[in-house]
Scaffold this motif. Structure first.
Motif, PDB file in Angstrom:
ATOM      1  N   GLY B 170      29.868  33.115  43.872  1.00 33.64           N
ATOM      2  CA  GLY B 170      31.074  32.323  43.628  1.00 33.64           C
ATOM      3  C   GLY B 170      32.107  33.086  42.804  1.00 33.64           C
ATOM      4  N   THR B 171      33.297  32.513  42.707  1.00 38.30           N
ATOM      5  CA  THR B 171      34.380  33.134  41.940  1.00 38.30           C
ATOM      6  C   THR B 171      34.186  32.854  40.451  1.00 38.30           C
ATOM      7  N   ILE B 172      34.361  33.893  39.627  1.00 38.05           N
ATOM      8  CA  ILE B 172      34.328  33.688  38.174  1.00 38.05           C
ATOM      9  C   ILE B 172      35.687  33.136  37.770  1.00 38.05           C
ATOM     10  N   LEU B 173      35.716  31.838  37.456  1.00 37.98           N
ATOM     11  CA  LEU B 173      36.975  31.159  37.171  1.00 37.98           C
ATOM     12  C   LEU B 173      37.370  31.312  35.713  1.00 37.98           C
ATOM     13  N   ARG B 174      36.356  31.210  34.850  1.00 34.71           N
ATOM     14  CA  ARG B 174      36.636  31.137  33.416  1.00 34.71           C
ATOM     15  C   ARG B 174      35.475  31.751  32.653  1.00 34.71           C
ATOM     16  N   GLU B 176      34.003  32.308  28.519  1.00 37.22           N
ATOM     17  CA  GLU B 176      34.151  31.983  27.109  1.00 37.22           C
ATOM     18  C   GLU B 176      33.191  32.905  26.386  1.00 37.22           C
ATOM     19  N   LYS B 215      34.907  41.031  35.037  1.00 36.82           N
ATOM     20  CA  LYS B 215      35.942  40.895  36.075  1.00 36.82           C
ATOM     21  C   LYS B 215      36.160  42.222  36.818  1.00 36.82           C
ATOM     22  N   LYS B 269      44.653  36.023  30.713  1.00 38.51           N
ATOM     23  CA  LYS B 269      44.747  35.647  32.127  1.00 38.51           C
ATOM     24  C   LYS B 269      44.611  36.915  32.953  1.00 38.51           C
ATOM     25  N   ASP B 272      43.952  37.732  39.152  1.00 37.84           N
ATOM     26  CA  ASP B 272      43.535  36.814  40.213  1.00 37.84           C
ATOM     27  C   ASP B 272      43.685  35.354  39.805  1.00 37.84           C
ATOM     28  N   GLY B 273      44.190  35.102  38.586  1.00 35.95           N
ATOM     29  CA  GLY B 273      44.405  33.737  38.125  1.00 35.95           C
ATOM     30  C   GLY B 273      43.278  33.187  37.272  1.00 35.95           C
ATOM     31  N   SER B 274      42.198  33.938  37.109  1.00 30.95           N
ATOM     32  CA  SER B 274      41.098  33.474  36.264  1.00 30.95           C
ATOM     33  C   SER B 274      41.447  33.712  34.787  1.00 30.95           C
ATOM     34  N   VAL B 275      40.637  33.127  33.907  1.00 26.85           N
ATOM     35  CA  VAL B 275      40.974  33.144  32.483  1.00 26.85           C
ATOM     36  C   VAL B 275      39.752  33.451  31.620  1.00 26.85           C
ATOM     37  N   TYR B 295      31.884  30.509  33.865  1.00 29.07           N
ATOM     38  CA  TYR B 295      32.038  29.319  34.693  1.00 29.07           C
ATOM     39  C   TYR B 295      32.471  29.787  36.073  1.00 29.07           C
TER      40      TYR B 295
END
Lengths: 399, 401
Positions: B170-174, B176, B215, B269, B272-275, B295
């Motif tokens: 899956g895509t790494i969205l976020r 922490e 990333k 940021k 690719d838009g992930s954070v 996440y």
């Protein structure tokens, strides 16, 4: 203590949640005497289900009744401010779901995606003015106002505050979050109905709890509240990432229109302490609600939901059948943290009990108008920060 | 694979940290053949204690006096640029402790100047970008390997997280990530002139490095090229300067930070838009607090680097466990604790050295290399600019060489 007679405005999900709270109180302490909702047929069904004698489809008519002492506003967000003002003028106490108010694009064409088109600074200006109007009406009416911030009443949060008081150290830093895999309701996906995205719909809870903690700390130690001074914020739309959109199966909610699905607010307080407040509609694994306080002489974490009060394992998802596990968990398989009583954990019956007692005893509820206004203003200031890419001083907006 | 001969530059704490890694690989894979430093006496003492054959008074002497494939820079950060360039020009591969470089003032500034207060962060950032470019060019021209000793990238829990992320796809969205504890005891950590920054530089560089690497790795795996950081906002603070804190009669946290922050958060940021949310604090009780949570669109994975619950203990008072080590920076051994079975293993110190030696002898890039080293340095100082100027900073132009 006199009996408190409540008129319920609204007959949807949060009205049901609140009714549950009123029913848990002794009948001589409070009674829901009327409900008002649209369409009338739905309000009648709600009344029949909950044994409420009177049904209205006009809020003003319900306000005119002598046997209604207080109104509970479980109506769409854009109605909060006008209904509060009307109730205050009629001398009725108000219990209001969050948010106090917001920007809902009433001044723009109905099809416009106001989250994309209206500058956040303009929203903040309008919201600030509306908050002033509401607080002014409350002040001149002398009624009691309860803000339904359930986190303030969550037992784990209350315990955290008692421990913090016992420790006596300075609250240096607060970290708090509310996240899950995304709201189901369509209203949450448009600015016009929700007044914002993850930060508004979810972040308002941890934000309220963080602001209240510093407020109490100041009152106890300095005799005056410690106030938020500035915010620095980022928001994002993680489900808009091309890589995500190309995926065949989505476990997270999608379809966010003009609102963020992730955000973080870094708050600085006037004593130099800080809070990191996070919210996301992109988090798997069930709801993720906690607040951690870093004191100079203690560290305390309130796991609001989930907690490990109960820990379960099932080799496949069907094992636990229909038994409830926890909010927004995607599978009942594997290790889970089933919530023994989610309403209690999250402070829902406690907030209702405090509001009813506040009215009966003629005192302020723990979560009141000041907190409601602070949360709203700080949220919109945060949106200004994210849009303009700069830190925003909030002191001027908070009197 | 040929044996790698290493020359240590430096004989302090970081040198001690790297030695077990070399030892564990065995003499047929690598050997520390020499150590050098400004004090030949101390270099000789270190060599004697550690069974290292040769000792020298400078890098130049060592390079001329003994045959080696790689140097390991375990010296203070402000010396990295000069020594890395010198080693590259001599054709030696480089292993470099964090950080690649930083801003430590100018030669003409008085030693006691609190440069964290007097020098604009924008100027610091310019200098750091310039130095990164110098090192980058020297390494590129010489065609040597550059290994960046970011141990988090090698911590077993983080490596497992990466394997799970690969399996999930899956895509790494976020992300922490945080490194915190109750404060560095050393005086050098409390001044910009010696530390090059505060909590974010000394602690935050670890979670930042891990996040950037994740990333990079995701992009290389899925798109054939790294996913790069695009912008950031940052706040820093001095929580131990709060008036109420200063008035308290007893302090459990380290104090006396001079011109560096004791808390900071960077919100990154990516293109690719992930954070990512990266946090660091010298104001956290309860022992070191090092973790990274990812996440993904179809999974959520947490790497508890330290502490974790591999071992859980309880003692009704602080003296029960006597001298037995519990975990880094824990204030009391009483109550519930999470004793660390082997901190140098769980924090990746052994694994990083193994990868570097293998990369050098096998002619491949290390997992933690020059791009990561450079990104961490530039992002950190860009973050300081953001906090000082109260604005979002665009990283694109700073990271394009």
């Amino acid at each position: 203590m006199p009996e408190v007679r409540v008129g319920m405005a609204g007959c949807g999900f949060s009205a049901s949640l609140h009714i549950h709270g009123y029913k848990q109180l002794a009948p001589e302490r409070c009674r829901v005497t009327a409900v008002c909702g649209l369409p009338r047929a739905e309000a009648e069904g709600f009344a029949a289900r909950h044994g409420i004698p009177e049904v209205y489809d006009d809020f003003a008519e319900m306000l005119a009744r002598a046997d209604v002492d207080a109104v509970d506003l479980a109506v769409p967000n854009y109605l909060h401010a006008p209904f509060i003002v009307a109730a205050a003028e009629a001398g009725k106490h108000v219990f209001c779901e969050k948010p106090l108010t917001g920007y809902f694009g009433e001044d723009r064409p109905p099809e416009e995606l106001v989250g994309n088109t209206v500058p956040k600074r303009e929203m903040l200006r309008q919201v600030g003015a509306r908050c002033d109007e509401v607080l002014g009406a409350l002040r001149s009416s002398g009624i009691r106002f309860g803000y339904a911030e359930n986190w303030i009443y969550a037992p784990a949060y209350q315990k955290l505050w008692r421990l913090a008081k016992a420790a006596g150290g300075t609250i240096l830093r607060i970290e708090a979050e509310e996240s899950h895999s995304g709201s189901h309701a369509d209203y949450a996906k448009r600015w016009r109905t929700a007044g914002g995205g993850s930060l508004m719909v979810k972040g308002s809870h941890p934000l309220g709890a963080a602001l209240q903690l510093k407020h109490w700390e100041g009152e106890v130690k300095l005799g005056k509240p410690i106030r938020p001074a500035s915010v620095f914020c980022e928001v994002g739309n993680l489900t808009w990432m091309p890589a995500f959109q190309e995926e065949k199966e989505h476990y997270l909610r999608t379809g966010w229109q003009d609102v963020e699905d992730w955000g973080i607010i870094v708050v600085k307080f006037d004593d130099g302490s800080v809070a990191e407040v996070k919210a996301a509609d992109t988090t798997l694994g069930g709801v993720h609600n906690y607040l951690e306080a870093y004191l100079s002489n203690a560290r305390i974490r309130a796991n609001i939901n989930p907690t490990d009060a109960c820990v379960a394992y099932a080799p496949e998802a069907s094992v636990f059948g229909d038994e409830y596990i926890v909010e927004k968990i995607e599978t009942k398989g594997g290790w889970t943290l089933p919530s023994p009583d989610e309403d209690w954990n999250q402070g829902y019956p406690q907030e209702i009990a405090d509001f009813v007692a506040a009215v009966a005893e003629d005192r302020e509820p723990a979560s009141g108008a000041r907190l409601a206004r602070d949360v709203t203003v700080v949220l919109y200031a945060a949106y200004v920060s994210a849009e303009e890419g700069r830190r925003v001083d909030v002191r001027a907006f908070l009197e | 694979m040929s044996k790698v001969r290493i020359g240590l530059v430096g004989y302090g704490f970081a040198a001690e940290l790297h030695m077990p890694g070399y030892r564990s690989l065995g003499p047929e894979r690598c050997e520390v053949v020499a150590v050098c430093g400004r004090s030949r006496d101390r270099a000789e003492a270190f060599a004697g204690k550690r069974g290292i054959p040769r000792a020298f008074g400078s890098l130049a002497e060592m390079l001329g006096g003994v045959g080696l494939e790689a140097v390991d820079l375990v010296v203070p950060n402000h010396l990295h640029t000069r020594l890395a360039i010198e080693a590259a020009r001599a054709g030696k591969h480089i292993i470099c402790e964090k950080h690649l470089t930083g801003y430590f003032g100018e030669p003409d500034m008085p030693q006691d100047e609190l440069i964290g207060k007097t020098v604009p962060k924008a100027r610091m950032l310019d200098r750091v970008v310039e130095e990164c470019n110098l090192i980058g060019r020297a390494v590129e021209v010489a065609g040597v390997r550059f290994c960046y000793a970011e141990n988090w990238v090698y911590a077993p829990a983080f490596v497992k997280l990466r394997r799970l992320a690969a399996a999930a796809g899956g895509t790494i969205l976020r992300m922490e990530a945080e490194e915190s504890h109750s404060g560095s005891p050393s005086v050098y950590a409390k001044r910009w002139r010696t530390a090059g920054g505060g909590s974010l530089v000394l602690k935050g560089s670890h979670p930042l490095g891990a996040v950037l690497q994740l990333k990079q790795w995701e992009g290389e795996r899925k798109l054939g090229g790294p996913i790069r950081p695009a912008s950031l906002v940052c706040e820093v603070g001095n929580l131990t300067w709060i008036e109420a804190f200063k008035r308290e009669p007893k302090h459990y946290l380290k104090t006396d930070w001079q011109d560096v922050e004791d808390w900071g958060v960077i919100v990154l940021k990516f293109e690719d838009g992930s954070v990512a949310e990266i946090k660091a604090a010298d104001t956290t009780l309860g022992g070191v607090h090092n973790y990274l949570e990812a996440y993904l669109s179809n999974a959520r994975i947490r790497a508890n680097i330290n502490p974790n619950d591999a071992c859980v203990a309880y003692a009704p008072s602080g003296d029960i466990f006597g001298d037995e080590y519990i975990s880094e920076k824990i204030e009391t051994k009483g109550g519930w604790t999470f004793p660390s079975p082997d901190e140098s293993w769980s924090q990746g110190y052994l694994h990083e050295i193994a990868d570097f030696v293998e990369a050098i002898s096998g002619g491949r890039a290390p997992v933690s290399g020059l791009m990561l080293a450079r990104d961490v340095a530039v992002v950190l100082y860009a973050a300081y600019v953001s906090a000082e100027e109260g604005r979002r900073v665009d990283l694109g132009p700073l990271l394009a060489d």
